[in-house]
Motif scaffolding. Sequence first.
Motif, PDB file in Angstrom:
ATOM      1  N   ASP A   3      38.124 -53.214 -52.685  1.00  0.00           N
ATOM      2  CA  ASP A   3      37.345 -54.450 -52.692  1.00  0.00           C
ATOM      3  C   ASP A   3      36.598 -54.653 -53.997  1.00  0.00           C
ATOM      4  N   ASP A   4      36.252 -53.547 -54.685  1.00  0.00           N
ATOM      5  CA  ASP A   4      35.453 -53.648 -55.896  1.00  0.00           C
ATOM      6  C   ASP A   4      36.282 -53.840 -57.155  1.00  0.00           C
ATOM      7  N   ALA A   5      37.569 -53.535 -57.113  1.00  0.00           N
ATOM      8  CA  ALA A   5      38.403 -53.596 -58.306  1.00  0.00           C
ATOM      9  C   ALA A   5      38.706 -55.037 -58.699  1.00  0.00           C
ATOM     10  N   ILE A   6      38.774 -55.272 -60.000  1.00  0.00           N
ATOM     11  CA  ILE A   6      39.123 -56.592 -60.530  1.00  0.00           C
ATOM     12  C   ILE A   6      40.635 -56.653 -60.690  1.00  0.00           C
ATOM     13  N   PRO A   7      41.312 -57.558 -60.007  1.00  0.00           N
ATOM     14  CA  PRO A   7      42.778 -57.652 -60.143  1.00  0.00           C
ATOM     15  C   PRO A   7      43.173 -58.173 -61.518  1.00  0.00           C
ATOM     16  N   VAL A   8      44.347 -57.716 -61.980  1.00  0.00           N
ATOM     17  CA  VAL A   8      44.837 -58.065 -63.318  1.00  0.00           C
ATOM     18  C   VAL A   8      46.275 -58.570 -63.225  1.00  0.00           C
ATOM     19  N   PHE A 122      36.512 -46.514 -72.776  1.00  0.00           N
ATOM     20  CA  PHE A 122      36.457 -47.141 -71.455  1.00  0.00           C
ATOM     21  C   PHE A 122      37.673 -46.765 -70.625  1.00  0.00           C
ATOM     22  N   ASP A 123      37.413 -46.301 -69.396  1.00  0.00           N
ATOM     23  CA  ASP A 123      38.472 -45.979 -68.447  1.00  0.00           C
ATOM     24  C   ASP A 123      38.593 -47.143 -67.466  1.00  0.00           C
ATOM     25  N   PRO A 124      39.717 -47.876 -67.489  1.00  0.00           N
ATOM     26  CA  PRO A 124      39.828 -49.065 -66.643  1.00  0.00           C
ATOM     27  C   PRO A 124      40.181 -48.773 -65.194  1.00  0.00           C
ATOM     28  N   THR A 125      40.576 -47.526 -64.900  1.00  0.00           N
ATOM     29  CA  THR A 125      41.173 -47.259 -63.589  1.00  0.00           C
ATOM     30  C   THR A 125      40.193 -47.402 -62.432  1.00  0.00           C
ATOM     31  N   GLY A 126      38.918 -47.272 -62.695  1.00  0.00           N
ATOM     32  CA  GLY A 126      37.960 -47.426 -61.613  1.00  0.00           C
ATOM     33  C   GLY A 126      37.419 -48.835 -61.482  1.00  0.00           C
ATOM     34  N   THR A 127      37.759 -49.685 -62.439  1.00  0.00           N
ATOM     35  CA  THR A 127      37.202 -51.043 -62.482  1.00  0.00           C
ATOM     36  C   THR A 127      38.265 -52.114 -62.277  1.00  0.00           C
ATOM     37  N   TYR A 128      39.430 -51.900 -62.871  1.00  0.00           N
ATOM     38  CA  TYR A 128      40.523 -52.869 -62.785  1.00  0.00           C
ATOM     39  C   TYR A 128      41.678 -52.297 -61.965  1.00  0.00           C
ATOM     40  N   GLU A 129      42.453 -53.189 -61.389  1.00  0.00           N
ATOM     41  CA  GLU A 129      43.652 -52.777 -60.670  1.00  0.00           C
ATOM     42  C   GLU A 129      44.769 -53.774 -60.974  1.00  0.00           C
TER      43      GLU A 129
END
Length: 401
Positions: A3-8, A122-129
């Motif tokens: 739910d928290d991840a930003i879709p890309v 920056f590690d995107p794996t915890g923020t973006y999906e």
Amino acid sequence: MSDDAIPVTVLSGSLGAGKTTVLNHVLTADHGLEVAVVVNDMGEVNVDAEHVAQQTDLDGDEEIVELSNGCICCRLRGDMLEEVGRLAERREFEYLLVESSGISEPIPVAQTFTLGFEDADFDPTGTYELDTMVTVVDAFSFWESFDAGGALTSGQLTAEAGRVPEEVLVDQIEFCDVLVLNKCDLVPDDALEEIEAVLERLQPQATLVRTEFGDVDPGEILGTGRFDFATARQSAGWKHELQHDHHHDPLEEHGVTSFVYERDRPFHPERIASLLPHLPDELIRAKGFFWSAGREDVAMGLDKAGTSVRAGPAGEWLATLPEATREQYFAVRPGLEEDWDEEWGDRLTRLVFIGREFDADALIDRLDDCLLTDAELADDWERYPDPFEPQDRRELALSNE
């Protein structure tokens, strides 16, 4: 997806396929999402980002990040992560849409979002999906250059296909969740069916969408959930990328180079119209905007991909807008004021040319010959005929055929 991840969504596609047009359609559609945008261009001037900014409502929810003079699949991977990390800190958007350059390879970009990049903080794996990998295919160029794709499927890429980095095009087609077949209006129906058959052979798992002028339903490429990390990581290309450091120089690997032609003097409309159908065959792509004497009310756009050349009204100069609106643009893009001319405002020519081993100096000389002379600058420009009208005939009039 958490739910928290930003879709890309990542938009790939060959030079001139219509990625920026697709992007603009999505940004102006009523999809209810607050979208941030990353636009990558291999040229030193990011004309695509400028076009997106000009076409997007200033009061909308989009934030545009420009990454120029390199590709996000190699040289600019760290820069991209730095920018998307900065965006994530503010968290004023719900979706990230990335437009890669025409020669970017999609697998390294996908790996950047799913695995991170060791040279970036920056590690995107915890923020973006990663949600969807999209490839935009130019139906007209595909049909014309590859004879409905036969050369691609046989593995025998011909010299005529040299206007497109062939290996990258194949990678873009084979590694995607959605194939957007654009410019379908320029191809006969029976040829479209052949092209689709070839694309389905190259990438049978992808959803295939036909479009004209990049007009795609946002639901086809946003929030689809079609990217499958487990499946993607089993592909041969994915494993190869993990075992080899990815780097390419556009000139060395694909024989592709580019330059920006910029002038603050208008073109003579008849001379530039005569030149455009005869641009060098080695050019893969030409794009941007230009000033045509006598049409100070609009900026003329140039769009060349393969043998298809389109030129004509593409938008308003900021100088023609109300002062309050201009100030809004200056606030959003402060650099615009740096090139402001007291008499002509932002009217100028800025064209990007991308090609293989073409004579840039000779082309520059030919373009300069199309500029108004000193005597013509003092002439009455209103008497010059406008060869770019009527608008619905401007491609026919400038066709190379």
